[in-house]
Each structure stands twice: as structure tokens, then as C-alpha cells.
Design a protein around this motif. Sequence first.
Motif, PDB file in Angstrom:
ATOM      1  N   VAL A 224       8.219   3.958 -47.646  1.00 58.59           N
ATOM      2  CA  VAL A 224       9.504   4.492 -47.182  1.00 58.59           C
ATOM      3  C   VAL A 224       9.353   4.964 -45.743  1.00 58.59           C
ATOM      4  CG1 VAL A 224      11.303   6.217 -47.541  1.00 58.59           C
ATOM      5  CG2 VAL A 224      10.137   5.208 -49.520  1.00 58.59           C
ATOM      6  N   THR A 225      10.239   4.498 -44.879  1.00 59.71           N
ATOM      7  CA  THR A 225      10.250   4.943 -43.489  1.00 59.71           C
ATOM      8  C   THR A 225      11.326   6.008 -43.321  1.00 59.71           C
ATOM      9  OG1 THR A 225       9.479   2.800 -42.669  1.00 59.71           O
ATOM     10  CG2 THR A 225      10.574   4.248 -41.089  1.00 59.71           C
ATOM     11  N   ILE A 226      10.956   7.133 -42.726  1.00 58.04           N
ATOM     12  CA  ILE A 226      11.882   8.259 -42.565  1.00 58.04           C
ATOM     13  C   ILE A 226      12.169   8.478 -41.089  1.00 58.04           C
ATOM     14  CG2 ILE A 226      12.243  10.720 -43.007  1.00 58.04           C
ATOM     15  CD1 ILE A 226      10.254  10.458 -45.347  1.00 58.04           C
TER      16      ILE A 226
ATOM     17  N   LEU B 279       5.900  11.036 -54.108  1.00 58.59           N
ATOM     18  CA  LEU B 279       6.454  10.136 -55.128  1.00 58.59           C
ATOM     19  C   LEU B 279       6.423   8.658 -54.742  1.00 58.59           C
ATOM     20  CD1 LEU B 279       9.557  12.276 -56.214  1.00 58.59           C
ATOM     21  CD2 LEU B 279       7.437  11.935 -57.490  1.00 58.59           C
ATOM     22  N   SER B 280       6.276   8.363 -53.466  1.00 59.33           N
ATOM     23  CA  SER B 280       6.266   6.973 -53.016  1.00 59.33           C
ATOM     24  C   SER B 280       4.834   6.512 -52.771  1.00 59.33           C
ATOM     25  CB  SER B 280       7.085   6.820 -51.734  1.00 59.33           C
ATOM     26  OG  SER B 280       6.510   7.581 -50.688  1.00 59.33           O
ATOM     27  N   LYS B 281       4.686   5.232 -52.509  1.00 60.82           N
ATOM     28  CA  LYS B 281       3.355   4.677 -52.226  1.00 60.82           C
ATOM     29  C   LYS B 281       2.853   5.184 -50.872  1.00 60.82           C
ATOM     30  CE  LYS B 281       0.948   0.263 -51.529  1.00 60.82           C
ATOM     31  NZ  LYS B 281       1.126  -1.212 -51.468  1.00 60.82           N
ATOM     32  N   ARG B 282       3.727   5.163 -49.901  1.00 63.46           N
ATOM     33  CA  ARG B 282       3.349   5.555 -48.541  1.00 63.46           C
ATOM     34  C   ARG B 282       4.612   5.883 -47.749  1.00 63.46           C
ATOM     35  NH1 ARG B 282       1.326   1.158 -47.379  1.00 63.46           N
ATOM     36  NH2 ARG B 282      -0.793   1.545 -48.123  1.00 63.46           N
ATOM     37  N   ILE B 283       4.509   6.819 -46.794  1.00 61.17           N
ATOM     38  CA  ILE B 283       5.647   7.086 -45.915  1.00 61.17           C
ATOM     39  C   ILE B 283       5.224   6.938 -44.460  1.00 61.17           C
ATOM     40  CG2 ILE B 283       6.771   8.661 -47.539  1.00 61.17           C
ATOM     41  CD1 ILE B 283       5.944  10.956 -45.612  1.00 61.17           C
ATOM     42  N   SER B 284       6.192   6.555 -43.651  1.00 58.09           N
ATOM     43  CA  SER B 284       6.027   6.524 -42.204  1.00 58.09           C
ATOM     44  C   SER B 284       7.143   7.384 -41.609  1.00 58.09           C
ATOM     45  CB  SER B 284       6.131   5.102 -41.661  1.00 58.09           C
ATOM     46  OG  SER B 284       5.137   4.273 -42.219  1.00 58.09           O
ATOM     47  N   ILE B 285       6.808   8.140 -40.588  1.00 66.88           N
ATOM     48  CA  ILE B 285       7.807   8.975 -39.929  1.00 66.88           C
ATOM     49  C   ILE B 285       8.042   8.441 -38.523  1.00 66.88           C
ATOM     50  CG2 ILE B 285       8.261  11.266 -38.967  1.00 66.88           C
ATOM     51  CD1 ILE B 285       6.817  12.461 -41.343  1.00 66.88           C
ATOM     52  N   VAL B 286       9.301   8.199 -38.221  1.00 67.39           N
ATOM     53  CA  VAL B 286       9.685   7.757 -36.887  1.00 67.39           C
ATOM     54  C   VAL B 286      10.460   8.908 -36.244  1.00 67.39           C
ATOM     55  CG1 VAL B 286      11.006   6.095 -35.540  1.00 67.39           C
ATOM     56  CG2 VAL B 286       9.769   5.352 -37.590  1.00 67.39           C
ATOM     57  N   THR B 287       9.969   9.393 -35.110  1.00 67.90           N
ATOM     58  CA  THR B 287      10.573  10.566 -34.480  1.00 67.90           C
ATOM     59  C   THR B 287      10.327  10.540 -32.976  1.00 67.90           C
ATOM     60  OG1 THR B 287      10.610  12.986 -34.429  1.00 67.90           O
ATOM     61  CG2 THR B 287       8.487  11.937 -34.898  1.00 67.90           C
ATOM     62  N   ASN B 288      11.222  11.174 -32.232  1.00 70.75           N
ATOM     63  CA  ASN B 288      10.986  11.316 -30.793  1.00 70.75           C
ATOM     64  C   ASN B 288      10.369  12.678 -30.483  1.00 70.75           C
ATOM     65  OD1 ASN B 288      13.190  12.899 -31.334  1.00 70.75           O
ATOM     66  ND2 ASN B 288      14.588  11.896 -29.902  1.00 70.75           N
ATOM     67  N   ASN B 289      10.003  13.422 -31.543  1.00 72.59           N
ATOM     68  CA  ASN B 289       9.328  14.713 -31.385  1.00 72.59           C
ATOM     69  C   ASN B 289       7.998  14.684 -32.141  1.00 72.59           C
ATOM     70  OD1 ASN B 289      11.495  15.952 -29.927  1.00 72.59           O
ATOM     71  ND2 ASN B 289      12.600  16.155 -31.854  1.00 72.59           N
TER      72      ASN B 289
ATOM     73  N   ILE C 247      14.639   2.432 -45.472  1.00 78.06           N
ATOM     74  CA  ILE C 247      14.678   3.377 -44.350  1.00 78.06           C
ATOM     75  C   ILE C 247      15.594   4.542 -44.724  1.00 78.06           C
ATOM     76  CG2 ILE C 247      15.298   3.701 -41.931  1.00 78.06           C
ATOM     77  CD1 ILE C 247      14.844   0.656 -41.563  1.00 78.06           C
ATOM     78  N   LEU C 248      15.074   5.747 -44.600  1.00 78.35           N
ATOM     79  CA  LEU C 248      15.856   6.951 -44.870  1.00 78.35           C
ATOM     80  C   LEU C 248      16.108   7.673 -43.558  1.00 78.35           C
ATOM     81  CD1 LEU C 248      17.083   9.056 -46.790  1.00 78.35           C
ATOM     82  CD2 LEU C 248      14.800  10.051 -47.010  1.00 78.35           C
ATOM     83  N   ASN C 249      17.361   7.767 -43.169  1.00 79.81           N
ATOM     84  CA  ASN C 249      17.720   8.444 -41.923  1.00 79.81           C
ATOM     85  C   ASN C 249      18.138   9.880 -42.225  1.00 79.81           C
ATOM     86  OD1 ASN C 249      18.597   9.208 -39.391  1.00 79.81           O
ATOM     87  ND2 ASN C 249      20.582   8.182 -39.594  1.00 79.81           N
ATOM     88  N   LEU C 250      17.343  10.843 -41.760  1.00 81.18           N
ATOM     89  CA  LEU C 250      17.662  12.246 -42.016  1.00 81.18           C
ATOM     90  C   LEU C 250      18.560  12.853 -40.943  1.00 81.18           C
ATOM     91  CD1 LEU C 250      14.350  13.747 -43.468  1.00 81.18           C
ATOM     92  CD2 LEU C 250      16.348  12.845 -44.670  1.00 81.18           C
TER      93      LEU C 250
END
Length: 306
Positions: A132-134, A153-163, A198-201
Motif C-alpha cells: 500500500v502506498t500512502i 496489517l498489509s504486506k508492506r507500505i511506502s510513504i510518499v511525502t514532500n516532508n 494508493i491511499l491519499n491522506l
Amino acid sequence: MRKISTIYVKELEDIDELIDDKKIMPLWIKKIIYLVRKIFCLIKIDKNNICILPYKELKNKYLIEIIIDKLLRKNKTIILSKKLKTNKLFMEKFKSVKKEKIESKELCNHLMINILNYVCTLLNLELCTQDVTILVKNLTLDNKKIIMNIANLSKRISIVTNNITNFGQLEKELNEKYGIAILISNNRKKSILKSRIILNLDFNEKDINKYNMNPKAVIINIKEKANIYAKYFEGINILNYEISFDYYKINCPYQLYEKFDRKEVYESFLAPLNNKKIVESNLNIINLIGKNGIIQKQEFTKHKFN
């Protein structure tokens, strides 16, 4: 227990709605009551705190201004009926004077895992097997809880951020406490190019459209609604969701359950929310909403990732 500081506003459907319960009277008297209320814009609030406007359709902008002014004077949280929300003239005026957000995001924060699981079910997948990409800019307490839950809960997460520097401590905490490694990046060309879910927060529409993305991705844009402009994108962009719950268990009148946005009604009865309340009320995700309305389940069934 419902907040007494909330009123639920709807247009008139039947003149009997303007008559006190159990009061029997001739039709001509009812019509006179209706006419008087209509002429003088006399709003009725019934025993369920439903504010009934004495109009079946509102098209006069001056009348709309009078009604909104009366509603705001009550100094209560205002929840509008689904029908009233389709009245563009009314909504334009209401949003222009109502500065705060009309819809709360508290429920969305609590249901993010439920929504992810629902999406995976429709895709015939299991969350525990998925990357899951956040997309997230701000590490608020709510966003941190969501990220931590998904990471576990997921296999793997990636975080995309400008901070990126703001997420160093979270990366360390996940690694040291749970042995979970995460990828943090901000490469606009590659960060989400291969991401399937992709989960957009909190990326806004301008932010998210700066990135190259998987043409077949499923994007969950529920907290921050954002349309995707890329011509090559043919995936699924989720902007909202619908719920069902046991309205008997929370003493919610059926009229509120049917005529108003159930998410808003639910929060008005049960806030502050917690997982126990959500489970006990038998809350379920029943539909996902895209730009053109309800996303048909077969869209997920036939959806294939590259």
C-alpha cells in the motif's frame, strides 16, 4: 446519544409534517397552516430535531438567504438532507457563509482500514498480501494511527511525502517496535508509478496530479477528494463511500437514516467515536463513490493490474 446541538434540515414532503403529532384537523386548516408558514418562512423543528422547511423546492435566492440566516442563528451544528444538498443555489449560499467544513472526517479516520479491506475484497485480494502506498504531507495524530495500522496489517507500505524529514521518527518506531521497514520517498516520476493501491491522506488535487502513476491503480481519495487529470489513467478513483448501520441500536429515527447522509447522522449520534461503538452498531461499508456516482462492483471484478 445524539448531540442536542445538532439540527437536521430538510425540505417539505407533505403538509402533515408541519402539523403537531397526533393532531387531527380538517385538510383546509392544514392548508392554512402550510400557507402561513410558507408566507412568513416559519420553520418547524420536530421531536427528532428535524428542521422542516415549509417549501418543497427552493429556487428564490432571497428566500434561501432568509432561511440560512435563521438556521445559523440557532447556533447549532447543521446537517442537510441529501435532497437539499442537490440544490445548487442553496448550497452555494450555505457554503459561502458556513466557514467550517460541512462534513467531519472523524468517521473516515476510524474506517480507513475497513475501507481498505472492502476495496481488497472487491478486487478479490487480501490486505495482508498487498503493498500500500500512502500519500501524506502532515504527520498528524490521526494520520500516524492510520499509517501504523496499515503497516501492521498489509504486506508492506511506502510513504510518499514532500516532508521526508518529518517521518524519520515514525520510520524508526515502526522498525524498532514492530520490525517493519518502510520506504519513504518523494520522486514524482517513480514513487507511485508501480503502485497498485494508493491511499491519499492529505495531498490536494494539485499535489497528486504532479506524480506519474500506475494507469490501473486504485486510488482512495476519501479524506482529501482529488480528481485525476492524467489522460492515460484508467484505474479507479474513490472519492467517497456509503455506510449502513443498525439505526435501532443507536436510537436513530428511520427518517434520518434514509433522508440524510448516514455518515453525518452516525457521527452526530455517536461522536466521539471509538471502535467499540462502531462494532456494536453493526456499521458496514456498502458502496464506494467515484466522480460519476456509485462505482459498480463489477468495475472492481474486471479490474486487472498491469
